[in-house]
Write an enzyme that holds these catalytic residues in place. Sequence first.
Site, PDB file in Angstrom:
ATOM      1  N   GLY A  73       0.856  -1.250   0.047  1.00 17.78           N
ATOM      2  CA  GLY A  73       0.036   0.060   0.068  1.00 17.78           C
ATOM      3  C   GLY A  73       0.724   1.157  -0.052  1.00 17.78           C
ATOM      4  O   GLY A  73       0.602   2.321   0.690  1.00 17.78           O
ATOM      5  N   ALA A  74       1.984   1.230  -0.841  1.00 21.63           N
ATOM      6  CA  ALA A  74       2.971   2.532  -0.737  1.00 21.63           C
ATOM      7  C   ALA A  74       2.622   3.576  -1.701  1.00 21.63           C
ATOM      8  O   ALA A  74       3.627   4.492  -1.811  1.00 21.63           O
ATOM      9  CB  ALA A  74       4.569   1.651  -1.110  1.00 21.63           C
ATOM     10  N   ASN A  75       1.637   3.495  -2.578  1.00 16.70           N
ATOM     11  CA  ASN A  75       0.890   4.591  -3.218  1.00 16.70           C
ATOM     12  C   ASN A  75       0.605   5.602  -2.619  1.00 16.70           C
ATOM     13  O   ASN A  75       0.044   6.647  -3.454  1.00 16.70           O
ATOM     14  CB  ASN A  75       0.380   3.751  -4.624  1.00 16.70           C
TER      15      ASN A  75
ATOM     16  N   TYR B  82     -13.703  -3.727  10.800  1.00 11.72           N
ATOM     17  CA  TYR B  82     -12.252  -3.156  10.388  1.00 11.72           C
ATOM     18  C   TYR B  82     -11.633  -3.485  12.025  1.00 11.72           C
ATOM     19  O   TYR B  82     -10.503  -3.785  11.956  1.00 11.72           O
ATOM     20  CB  TYR B  82     -12.480  -1.605  10.330  1.00 11.72           C
TER      21      TYR B  82
ATOM     22  N   SER C  82      -4.128  -0.770  14.636  1.00 11.72           N
ATOM     23  CA  SER C  82      -4.888   0.276  14.859  1.00 11.72           C
ATOM     24  C   SER C  82      -5.320   0.151  16.491  1.00 11.72           C
ATOM     25  O   SER C  82      -5.596  -0.781  17.028  1.00 11.72           O
ATOM     26  CB  SER C  82      -6.116   0.675  14.232  1.00 11.72           C
TER      27      SER C  82
ATOM     28  N   GLY D 298      -0.609   7.808   1.376  1.00 10.22           N
ATOM     29  CA  GLY D 298      -0.898   7.843   2.784  1.00 10.22           C
ATOM     30  C   GLY D 298       0.408   7.293   3.462  1.00 10.22           C
ATOM     31  O   GLY D 298       1.584   7.785   2.991  1.00 10.22           O
TER      32      GLY D 298
END
Length: 314
Positions: free
Chosen positions: A44-46, A198, A173, A48
Amino acid sequence: MIGVLLLLLPFFLYIAAPQIRKMLSSGVCTSTVQLSGKVAVVTGANTGIGKETAKELAQRGARVYLACRDIQKGELVAKEIQTLTGNQQVLVRELDLANTKSIRAFANNFLAEEKHLHILINNAGVMMCPYSKTADGFEMHMGVNHLGHFLLTHLLLERLKDSAPSRIVNVSSIAHHLGRIHFHNLQGEKFYNAGLAYCHSKLANILFTQELARRLKGSGVTTYSVHPGTVNSDLVRHSIFMKWMWWLFSFFIKTPKQGAQTSLYCAITEGLESLSGHHFSDCSVAWISAQARNATIARRLWDVSCDLLGIPMN
């Protein structure tokens, strides 16, 4: 007079925003460690937190793989990071955590391409999705946030061991406090709430980290779970209510760069080996719920995850 003050409040908050953020975002990775010759994978490095994490690793000289579902967006981010850091070893590879075929393809290609892996940051995630399933029939939150990263880590684990000392960071989280592992309803087919789904997946991240640390003891591979803080990112894209809340309290929310600090801290700070399996927030060990400390649940979740993914249990 009160009416005037209320009208002026947004203006004062806007002016004070940088100071408020600084006050509320304690925890900065102060390590000066350089990473020349090291290899890192960030999911998910693209966007945030993942993007900021990858940028900092590249700045320190690492060869960084941006593991992204959206290749086009990933390529744009890679070029941006290359320009900002001067490090051309920023590579983009396709990874869809909602599809085990994609995960296996990514791992196979990576293992054929790289002889080493020193840092794996399981950062990607989804939040408050309407009920849906992954390509393999898993509930989306559990499938992407937990099972996808569980499989990816399993497939890359021998390379991490061969490259030891190495580290695995799982982004969880504070929402895990509301989470429960309902083994009889792991796929949300009997009852489903997007917000709680979540939370359940974030609890799974911590349980996975603890059981993984137990199994990796003495291997030279250490693992940590982190709470990045409340961060302004694309994670809330599925919830109009959360988007509104993020906008309303934007002055109090961390930037992605601030949110990346604890992931970086656990990935590169020297001397953390004895804390493998611990949970961190604001670059310090953080308290976790009683459920998250339950070793029996952690071991059962491990076995169930292996069964669902077709991984031999040992």
